[in-house]
Write a protein that holds these residues in place. Structure first.
Motif, PDB file in Angstrom:
ATOM      1  N   VAL A 356       0.663  -1.264   0.112  1.00  0.00           N
ATOM      2  CA  VAL A 356       0.008  -0.052  -0.114  1.00  0.00           C
ATOM      3  C   VAL A 356       1.073   1.311   0.013  1.00  0.00           C
ATOM      4  CG1 VAL A 356      -1.683   1.278   1.381  1.00  0.00           C
ATOM      5  CG2 VAL A 356      -1.957  -1.281   1.085  1.00  0.00           C
ATOM      6  N   ARG A 357       2.060   1.023   0.994  1.00  0.00           N
ATOM      7  CA  ARG A 357       2.691   2.590   0.733  1.00  0.00           C
ATOM      8  C   ARG A 357       3.422   2.846  -0.593  1.00  0.00           C
ATOM      9  NH1 ARG A 357       4.700   0.102   5.736  1.00  0.00           N
ATOM     10  NH2 ARG A 357       3.675   0.927   6.954  1.00  0.00           N
ATOM     11  N   VAL A 358       3.745   1.805  -0.994  1.00  0.00           N
ATOM     12  CA  VAL A 358       4.549   1.854  -2.478  1.00  0.00           C
ATOM     13  C   VAL A 358       3.482   2.370  -3.546  1.00  0.00           C
ATOM     14  CG1 VAL A 358       5.891   0.838  -4.479  1.00  0.00           C
ATOM     15  CG2 VAL A 358       6.585   0.592  -2.296  1.00  0.00           C
ATOM     16  N   SER A 359       2.333   1.789  -3.499  1.00  0.00           N
ATOM     17  CA  SER A 359       1.126   2.199  -4.307  1.00  0.00           C
ATOM     18  C   SER A 359       0.799   3.397  -4.421  1.00  0.00           C
ATOM     19  CB  SER A 359       0.122   1.114  -3.847  1.00  0.00           C
ATOM     20  OG  SER A 359       0.168  -0.164  -4.257  1.00  0.00           O
ATOM     21  N   LEU A 360       0.730   4.115  -2.810  1.00  0.00           N
ATOM     22  CA  LEU A 360       0.563   5.366  -2.591  1.00  0.00           C
ATOM     23  C   LEU A 360       1.270   6.227  -3.055  1.00  0.00           C
ATOM     24  CD1 LEU A 360      -1.391   4.985   0.783  1.00  0.00           C
ATOM     25  CD2 LEU A 360      -2.402   5.408  -1.472  1.00  0.00           C
ATOM     26  N   ASP A 361       2.680   5.963  -2.950  1.00  0.00           N
ATOM     27  CA  ASP A 361       3.813   6.892  -3.723  1.00  0.00           C
ATOM     28  C   ASP A 361       3.557   7.114  -4.900  1.00  0.00           C
ATOM     29  OD1 ASP A 361       5.110   7.060  -1.166  1.00  0.00           O
ATOM     30  OD2 ASP A 361       6.616   5.490  -1.495  1.00  0.00           O
ATOM     31  N   ILE A 362       3.342   5.964  -5.720  1.00  0.00           N
ATOM     32  CA  ILE A 362       3.094   6.023  -7.247  1.00  0.00           C
ATOM     33  C   ILE A 362       2.003   6.726  -7.644  1.00  0.00           C
ATOM     34  CG2 ILE A 362       3.071   4.548  -9.134  1.00  0.00           C
ATOM     35  CD1 ILE A 362       4.726   2.492  -7.902  1.00  0.00           C
ATOM     36  N   LEU A 398      -4.588  -6.590   7.246  1.00  0.00           N
ATOM     37  CA  LEU A 398      -5.500  -5.485   6.478  1.00  0.00           C
ATOM     38  C   LEU A 398      -5.704  -4.557   7.493  1.00  0.00           C
ATOM     39  CD1 LEU A 398      -7.886  -5.048   4.574  1.00  0.00           C
ATOM     40  CD2 LEU A 398      -9.550  -6.064   6.035  1.00  0.00           C
ATOM     41  N   ASP A 399      -5.966  -4.698   8.742  1.00  0.00           N
ATOM     42  CA  ASP A 399      -5.823  -3.518   9.680  1.00  0.00           C
ATOM     43  C   ASP A 399      -4.901  -2.481   9.606  1.00  0.00           C
ATOM     44  OD1 ASP A 399      -7.930  -2.471  11.827  1.00  0.00           O
ATOM     45  OD2 ASP A 399      -6.104  -2.681  13.080  1.00  0.00           O
ATOM     46  N   ASN A 400      -3.610  -3.276   9.439  1.00  0.00           N
ATOM     47  CA  ASN A 400      -2.386  -2.658   9.370  1.00  0.00           C
ATOM     48  C   ASN A 400      -2.304  -1.845   7.968  1.00  0.00           C
ATOM     49  OD1 ASN A 400      -1.337  -3.291  11.766  1.00  0.00           O
ATOM     50  ND2 ASN A 400      -0.425  -5.115  11.014  1.00  0.00           N
ATOM     51  N   ALA A 401      -2.801  -2.448   7.023  1.00  0.00           N
ATOM     52  CA  ALA A 401      -2.701  -1.632   5.647  1.00  0.00           C
ATOM     53  C   ALA A 401      -3.630  -0.382   5.603  1.00  0.00           C
ATOM     54  CB  ALA A 401      -3.134  -2.582   4.674  1.00  0.00           C
ATOM     55  N   VAL A 402      -4.841  -0.606   6.251  1.00  0.00           N
ATOM     56  CA  VAL A 402      -5.986   0.376   6.477  1.00  0.00           C
ATOM     57  C   VAL A 402      -5.043   1.628   7.175  1.00  0.00           C
ATOM     58  CG1 VAL A 402      -8.057   1.032   7.272  1.00  0.00           C
ATOM     59  CG2 VAL A 402      -8.016  -0.982   6.130  1.00  0.00           C
ATOM     60  N   LYS A 403      -4.410   1.309   8.159  1.00  0.00           N
ATOM     61  CA  LYS A 403      -3.905   2.425   8.887  1.00  0.00           C
ATOM     62  C   LYS A 403      -2.661   3.059   7.838  1.00  0.00           C
ATOM     63  CE  LYS A 403      -0.916   2.867  13.069  1.00  0.00           C
ATOM     64  NZ  LYS A 403       0.095   2.376  14.306  1.00  0.00           N
ATOM     65  N   VAL A 404      -2.008   2.650   7.169  1.00  0.00           N
ATOM     66  CA  VAL A 404      -1.392   3.245   6.260  1.00  0.00           C
ATOM     67  C   VAL A 404      -2.156   4.262   5.263  1.00  0.00           C
ATOM     68  CG1 VAL A 404       0.396   3.089   4.274  1.00  0.00           C
ATOM     69  CG2 VAL A 404       0.506   1.442   6.270  1.00  0.00           C
ATOM     70  N   ALA A 405      -3.200   3.638   4.944  1.00  0.00           N
ATOM     71  CA  ALA A 405      -4.269   4.671   3.957  1.00  0.00           C
ATOM     72  C   ALA A 405      -4.671   5.906   4.807  1.00  0.00           C
ATOM     73  CB  ALA A 405      -5.358   3.688   3.555  1.00  0.00           C
ATOM     74  N   LYS A 406      -5.034   5.285   6.048  1.00  0.00           N
ATOM     75  CA  LYS A 406      -5.533   6.650   7.039  1.00  0.00           C
ATOM     76  C   LYS A 406      -4.493   7.618   7.133  1.00  0.00           C
ATOM     77  CE  LYS A 406      -8.255   5.192  10.255  1.00  0.00           C
ATOM     78  NZ  LYS A 406      -8.917   4.266  11.336  1.00  0.00           N
ATOM     79  N   GLN A 407      -3.182   7.178   7.191  1.00  0.00           N
ATOM     80  CA  GLN A 407      -2.034   8.336   7.476  1.00  0.00           C
ATOM     81  C   GLN A 407      -1.954   8.918   6.248  1.00  0.00           C
ATOM     82  OE1 GLN A 407       0.984   5.502   8.664  1.00  0.00           O
ATOM     83  NE2 GLN A 407       0.547   5.803  11.095  1.00  0.00           N
ATOM     84  N   PHE A 408      -2.199   8.346   5.065  1.00  0.00           N
ATOM     85  CA  PHE A 408      -2.091   9.338   3.685  1.00  0.00           C
ATOM     86  C   PHE A 408      -3.223  10.226   3.748  1.00  0.00           C
ATOM     87  CE2 PHE A 408      -3.622   9.440  -0.514  1.00  0.00           C
ATOM     88  CZ  PHE A 408      -2.641   9.887  -1.302  1.00  0.00           C
ATOM     89  N   ALA A 409      -4.239   9.715   3.951  1.00  0.00           N
ATOM     90  CA  ALA A 409      -5.725  10.325   3.468  1.00  0.00           C
ATOM     91  C   ALA A 409      -5.704  11.661   4.774  1.00  0.00           C
ATOM     92  CB  ALA A 409      -6.688   9.393   3.672  1.00  0.00           C
ATOM     93  N   ALA A 410      -4.874  11.696   5.763  1.00  0.00           N
ATOM     94  CA  ALA A 410      -4.929  12.561   6.710  1.00  0.00           C
ATOM     95  C   ALA A 410      -4.541  13.848   6.471  1.00  0.00           C
ATOM     96  CB  ALA A 410      -4.466  12.165   8.108  1.00  0.00           C
TER      97      ALA A 410
END
Lengths: 575, 146
Positions: A356-362, A398-410
């Motif tokens: 998820v981290r790398v996907s969001l970077d791209i 899954l929960d950890n992956a959602v955490k990454v997305a929430k940090q991005f969205a914030a």
């Protein structure tokens, strides 16, 4: 042999009264997004004359309504029906649309998505098979529980919007991951095993009437970047649902071609064997196309390991194809703790959080926003194999992956995040298996009601995982359906459980005798149809949680196709 | 590595003693078939390369067959939890070995652990009758319960 005739009015003599139509696609009560493409099809019983196969849409000839000629095929595929088809059509304006074919009538609800666009980005997390009990169990293991109170909240629970999602398909009340994902990505309900198509009577699985998917729509309509990220085979139903149109989810080689056609900017998962040329040892293709090379030629960076994936992100890749296993990527319990499964062959597989981290970077480089689908897919697979611990660990992942997305969205609050199961499993937390209790067998070890004391897993690590599942008081996450199997209520430390194996004759399954020799093991008589080899899905509703712009549209009970409608509305995908 | 002669040998479905089978023939193991399982393809082990074309034995599980009587079956390292011939979306494990018996035989040992003797054939090959693609095969084979 079918007779193909381009429809021209009066070409065939009218010999009898208007023919009763058998089925009209899209089906009755379909919700259709303005501007979204679909194939219009009517199937008539038998072989009526073309002039008798009358169809009207909003009282008009379909060819005039859609501005496109139709095709009448008598005895399509040599079968006892005839069809009228116009492919790749759309409807530009909202409102009820009545379709009549002979005596059959259906009505569609065509909806628009009023401006302004609410969300720049959407991240859709699918916990495959994620059911209430998986969440409860994950919360107990990763947050701990004392005096009835949890030590913290899961990221997937700590979201402001929530809805109960029903998952039935057009053919049954219990669906599969293909049809359920197709509902999320197209907004149309279809049948088991189908992706991005209605289930018509065509013999060729790729000819069924298509509906446009989120992967295609977001690219075509808004020029958004698209990411498809999973830990299953990338051709598996959930990721395939972003790009695919087939009646049969197992058309893996065709699905790879569909990925190539849509070209999501980020593609990550397992299942590399369908990407290799037939002559490469291990390939499952039937042609000589090397799709990895083809994507590389189109500017994609290829990553075969976690290290390569992280490097590609750091190097500023704009398009990434990551295939990390020939089959499914190993689950969290095997990759991080037990080192079983295929970890020996593939020691450097990524965690979903890093994917998820790398996907969001791209994807976040796209100024037109992005549509990212992320699946934790083995919650489902481990539930099928009656392997509770592995299913729970992948729920924590899954929960950890959602955490990454929430940090991005914030950062900008312009990202809609949705977390949802695609269908349920018959799972329940029924107590604990307690080795302190006398006896050897699961019924003796099971503590229920007041004897269901809090499990004694060790304090979870920073990622929320206890370091061992092999403790003396274990959670009893039990399964309501199963094949004949042997069960001793202990975790499977040597690799994913294989409850039943193929019997001597086709379509029969027997208990895996390896499990019958485990201490305290008992024989369980299966309670599913005899040709079933694993635990089955259930027709229960699943929970959806969401946050970010547009998430307030989720509330109460909603059929799964409404998830698509919320995404389309948040993005302003309609005309 | 050597292997003792299996007690009961089945040839073409008939219990028989195989004249070609003898002490000292080479035993292959499922965990020694490939030296690399990469995402971009697999590589045969050096041992498989050396033994290609020669008679070998291998022990595994007879998968449920396509037909009750055949000269063709699939050998897998573990009992199969799926029935790929029954379900269109079930996949075979990557490390199967396809067995071509010397004669058509009733495949009564489906699901059982068997030792197969035959000439090792390597490389991608599509069965002309079924279209089944295999990487490793034992030709002119016979099998016995292991």
């Amino acid at each position: 042999m079918s007779l193909r005739v381009v429809l021209t009015v009066g070409m065939l003599a009218a010999a009898s009264a208007a023919t009763q139509a058998q089925t009209i696609y899209p089906l009755n009560r379909a919700d259709i997004l303005t501007g979204a493409k679909f194939d219009f099809k009517v199937e008539f019983p038998g072989a009526p004359a073309e002039a008798d196969a009358k169809v009207t849409i909003a009282g008009r000839d379909p060819a005039a309504f859609f501005g496109k000629p139709g095709t009448f095929v008598r005895n399509e595929d040599g079968q006892d029906y005839s069809s009228y088809v116009i492919r790749d059509v759309s409807i530009p304006t909202a409102g009820a649309v009545a379709v009549e074919a002979g005596a059959a009538k259906v009505s569609w609800d065509v909806y628009a998505t009023p401006a302004p666009r609410k969300a720049k980005n959407v991240i859709l997390f699918i916990g495959d098979g994620l059911s209430i009990a998986h969440r409860t169990a994950a919360r107990i293991l990763s947050k701990g529980i004392a005096e009835g109170k949890y030590g913290g909240e899961l990221e997937i629970d700590d979201m402001p919007a929530m809805a109960l999602i029903s998952t039935a398909g057009s053919d049954s009340i219990v669906t599969d991951s293909a049809n359920s994902m197709s509902a999320y990505t197209s907004g149309h309900k279809s049948c088991v095993n189908a992706l991005g198509v209605y289930c018509a009577r065509n013999k060729n699985t790729l000819d069924h009437p298509k509906v446009e998917t989120l992967g295609e729509l977001t690219k075509r309509r808004l020029g958004m970047a698209v990411g498809v990220v999973t830990n299953t085979e990338i051709e598996d139903a959930t990721p395939a649902g972003m790009v695919s149109h087939t009646r049969r989810r197992s058309d893996y080689n065709d699905i790879v071609e569909m990925f190539y056609k849509v070209k999501p900017d980020v593609i990550m998962g397992g299942g590399s064997v369908n990407w290799l040329a037939k002559s490469t040892p291990g390939s499952r293709r039937t042609d000589e196309r090397d799709y990895i090379k083809m994507f590389e030629a189109d500017g994609y960076t290829f990553a075969g390991t976690s290290t390569e994936m992280l490097a590609a992100g750091k190097a500023g890749a704009r398009k990434l194809l990551g295939l990390f296993n020939t089959g499914n990527v190993d689950g969290a319990l095997d990759r991080m703790f037990l080192k079983k499964g295929t970890v020996g062959r593939f020691p450097d597989q990524p965690d979903l959080t890093d994917q998820v981290r790398v996907s969001l970077d791209i994807l976040s480089k796209s100024d037109k926003g992005f549509m990212l689908m992320v699946e934790s897919g083995r919650i489902d697979k481990y539930s099928h194999s009656l392997d509770a611990e592995r299913a729970i660990y992948d729920t924590i992942m899954l929960d950890n992956a959602v955490k990454v997305a929430k940090q991005f969205a914030a950062k900008d609050n312009d990202t809609l995040i949705i977390v949802v199961g695609d269908h349920a499993h018959p799972v329940s937390v029924i107590g604990v298996y307690d080795d302190e209790r006398p006896g050897q067998t699961p019924r003796e070890k099971l503590g229920v009601y007041a004897d269901a004391k809090a499990p004694n897993y060790s304090k979870p690590n920073a990622d929320g995982y206890p370091d061992s599942v092999d403790v003396s008081r274990r959670i009893a996450l039990n399964f309501g359906t199963f094949p004949d199997n042997c069960f001793n209520a202990k975790p499977y430390l040597d690799g994913e459980n294989v409850p039943a194996v193929a019997g001597a004759t086709a379509n029969t399954f027997v208990a895996n005798e390896k499990n019958c020799t485990r201490p305290g093991s008992v024989r369980m008589t299966g309670n599913i149809p005899f040709d079933g080899n694993t635990e089955t899905h259930s027709g229960d509703d699943v929970l959806l949680t969401a946050m970010g712009p547009g998430s307030d549209m989720f509330h109460g009970h909603m059929p799964n196709v409404r998830v698509f409608k919320v995404i389309a509305t948040a993005l302003g995908l309609g005309e | 590595m050597t292997v003792s002669l299996p007690r009961r040998l089945v040839l073409g479905g008939v219990l028989a003693t195989l004249p070609g089978l003898a002490w000292g023939r080479e035993m292959l193991r499922f965990d020694g078939l490939y030296k690399k399982y990469g995402v971009r393809g697999m590589e045969f082990s050096d041992r498989v390369r050396q033994l290609a074309g020669t008679p070998v034995d291998i022990t595994g599980y007879m998968a449920p067959p396509l037909k009750a009587e055949s000269n063709f079956f699939v050998l897998s390292s573990e009992p199969l939890s799926i029935c790929p011939f029954c379900e269109s979306d079930a996949d075979w494990p990557v490390d199967i070995v396809v067995i071509y018996l010397r004669h058509v035989a009733p495949l009564t040992s489906a699901g059982a652990r068997v030792t197969v003797s035959g000439r090792l054939d390597t490389g991608s090959w599509s069965d002309p009758d079924t279209g089944f693609v295999s990487l490793l095969r034992l030709m002119d084979a016979a099998y016995a319960l292991a």
